[in-house]
Design a protein around this motif. Structure first.
Motif, PDB file in Angstrom:
ATOM      1  N   THR A  85      -7.018  -5.625 -42.394  1.00 35.30           N
ATOM      2  CA  THR A  85      -6.228  -4.705 -43.206  1.00 35.30           C
ATOM      3  C   THR A  85      -5.161  -5.477 -43.967  1.00 35.30           C
ATOM      4  O   THR A  85      -4.525  -6.369 -43.400  1.00 35.30           O
ATOM      5  N   VAL A  86      -4.976  -5.130 -45.228  1.00 36.26           N
ATOM      6  CA  VAL A  86      -3.946  -5.759 -46.063  1.00 36.26           C
ATOM      7  C   VAL A  86      -3.038  -4.667 -46.628  1.00 36.26           C
ATOM      8  O   VAL A  86      -3.516  -3.703 -47.245  1.00 36.26           O
ATOM      9  N   ALA A 101      -3.369  -4.624 -53.097  1.00 32.65           N
ATOM     10  CA  ALA A 101      -3.901  -4.990 -51.780  1.00 32.65           C
ATOM     11  C   ALA A 101      -5.389  -5.300 -51.823  1.00 32.65           C
ATOM     12  O   ALA A 101      -5.851  -6.265 -51.192  1.00 32.65           O
ATOM     13  N   ALA A 102      -6.164  -4.509 -52.552  1.00 32.73           N
ATOM     14  CA  ALA A 102      -7.600  -4.751 -52.632  1.00 32.73           C
ATOM     15  C   ALA A 102      -7.884  -6.097 -53.292  1.00 32.73           C
ATOM     16  O   ALA A 102      -8.783  -6.842 -52.870  1.00 32.73           O
ATOM     17  N   ALA A 105      -6.884  -8.915 -50.816  1.00 31.03           N
ATOM     18  CA  ALA A 105      -7.871  -9.055 -49.744  1.00 31.03           C
ATOM     19  C   ALA A 105      -9.071  -9.873 -50.212  1.00 31.03           C
ATOM     20  O   ALA A 105      -9.531 -10.795 -49.509  1.00 31.03           O
ATOM     21  N   GLY A 115      -7.219  -1.797 -47.449  1.00 30.21           N
ATOM     22  CA  GLY A 115      -6.038  -2.253 -48.174  1.00 30.21           C
ATOM     23  C   GLY A 115      -5.398  -1.160 -48.990  1.00 30.21           C
ATOM     24  O   GLY A 115      -6.095  -0.355 -49.599  1.00 30.21           O
ATOM     25  N   ASP A 117      -1.415  -0.258 -51.246  1.00 26.62           N
ATOM     26  CA  ASP A 117      -0.061  -0.602 -51.642  1.00 26.62           C
ATOM     27  C   ASP A 117       0.905   0.446 -51.107  1.00 26.62           C
ATOM     28  O   ASP A 117       0.529   1.596 -50.860  1.00 26.62           O
TER      29      ASP A 117
END
Length: 324
Positions: A85-86, A101-102, A105, A115, A117
């Protein structure tokens, strides 16, 4: 009736590693004085900043987040593929989609990781750290990469003395994983929505803030929130080895530390002052400060650290952590 299965989770969570990234360009107060009505003495006296880092055109929230995240993963002894997970806390991405985030990652090598934000402005890292910790403890994630990343020079009027002398660019990250012991305490968070207009983007392009109003709020309201975080974690002020507030203004940082010491914190409590050389990097300021203090030997593994973020919203969040 069908009973749904839930993951077991972990008894606790902790920070496994940290990292940070800053642009190469150092901007001094003297350089700013050439484009606006200010000088080195004026800036140091009011906000305590001597220099800050400005990103190059090719630097982005995503690229700085990737750099900081990769360093945090390396420091944790993990591989990027271990991250499932990010979370990227930020308030300065230039477009709402795709989320940062995507992209982080994929670029970092955490393939198919969840992921998203999170925008809580300068409190963002603490919000994301709390979310990541809870995800690990409830079993919805095992290794979470939490990043605060900002390119504030994209949203600051370069000749507005009230903001241009303060804000800067950078990213900081932490890897959160399971632990048999509690390494990240409960979060004390909230908002002061009645003061939402004190920090805004009225034209949708540049940040505006009522500096004096924010200063008064932060110097009077944040220390009690920090005390609440200690209470939730079952920790006394005298147990705190390191105080790492959001690096908004050196005078605010000093005021928070003073109030905590009056409440029982030790005189030898180390207080983050990264604002002096990094400026205000919003959601990135706490992890950047922590990483710089670790590198300088001011923070050691096992130290009890009190983190407290605050900013636009007005949002705030704090928690006690054990330093990796």
């Amino acid at each position: 009736m069908i009973e749904l299965r839930l993951p077991k989770g972990s008894p606790g969570s902790r920070i496994l590693g940290i990292g940070s990234s800053q642009p190469e360009r150092v901007v001094t107060n003297d350089e700013l004085s050439k484009i606006m009505d200010t000088n080195d003495e004026w800036i140091r006296e009011r906000v305590g900043i001597a220099e800050r880092r400005f990103a190059a055109p090719e630097d982005t929230v995503v690229s700085m987040a990737v750099d900081a995240g990769a360093k945090a993963i390396a420091a944790s002894g993990l591989n990027p593929s271990d991250v499932d997970t990010v979370l990227v806390a930020n308030c300065t991405t230039t477009v709402p989609i795709p989320n940062a985030a995507a992209q982080v990652a994929e670029l970092i090598g955490a393939k198919a990781a969840g992921g998203f934000d999170l925008n809580a402005a300068c409190a963002g890292f603490c919000y994301a750290l709390a979310a990541g910790s809870d995800m690990v403890r409830c079993g919805s994630a095992e290794k979470v990469l939490v990043i605060g990343a900002e390119k504030l020079t994209d949203v600051v009027d370069p000749v507005d003395r009230s903001t241009a002398i303060i804000f800067a660019d950078g990213a900081g990250a932490a890897v959160v994983g399971p632990s048999d012991d509690t390494g990240i305490g409960p979060v004390a968070w909230g908002t002061a929505g009645d003061l939402v207009e004190t920090i805004t983007m009225p034209n949708g392009k540049h940040i505006y803030q009522e500096g004096q109003s924010v200063f008064r709020w932060a110097t009077t309201k944040i220390a009690p929130i920090a005390m609440r975080a200690l209470e939730l974690a079952g920790v006394q002020p005298s147990d705190v080895d390191v105080l790492i507030p959001h690096q908004a203004n050196l005078r605010i940082v000093e005021a928070i530390a003073k109030r905590l010491r009056k409440a029982g914190a030790r005189e030898d409590m180390v207080v983050a002052d990264d604002i002096v050389t990094s400026g205000n990097t919003s959601s990135a300021s706490i992890p950047i400060a922590m990483d710089h203090m670790r590198a300088a030997g001011r923070v050691h593994s096992g130290d009890v650290a009190l983190l407290i973020g605050f900013g636009a919203g007005l949002s705030y969040a704090g928690q006690v952590v054990i330093c990796p």
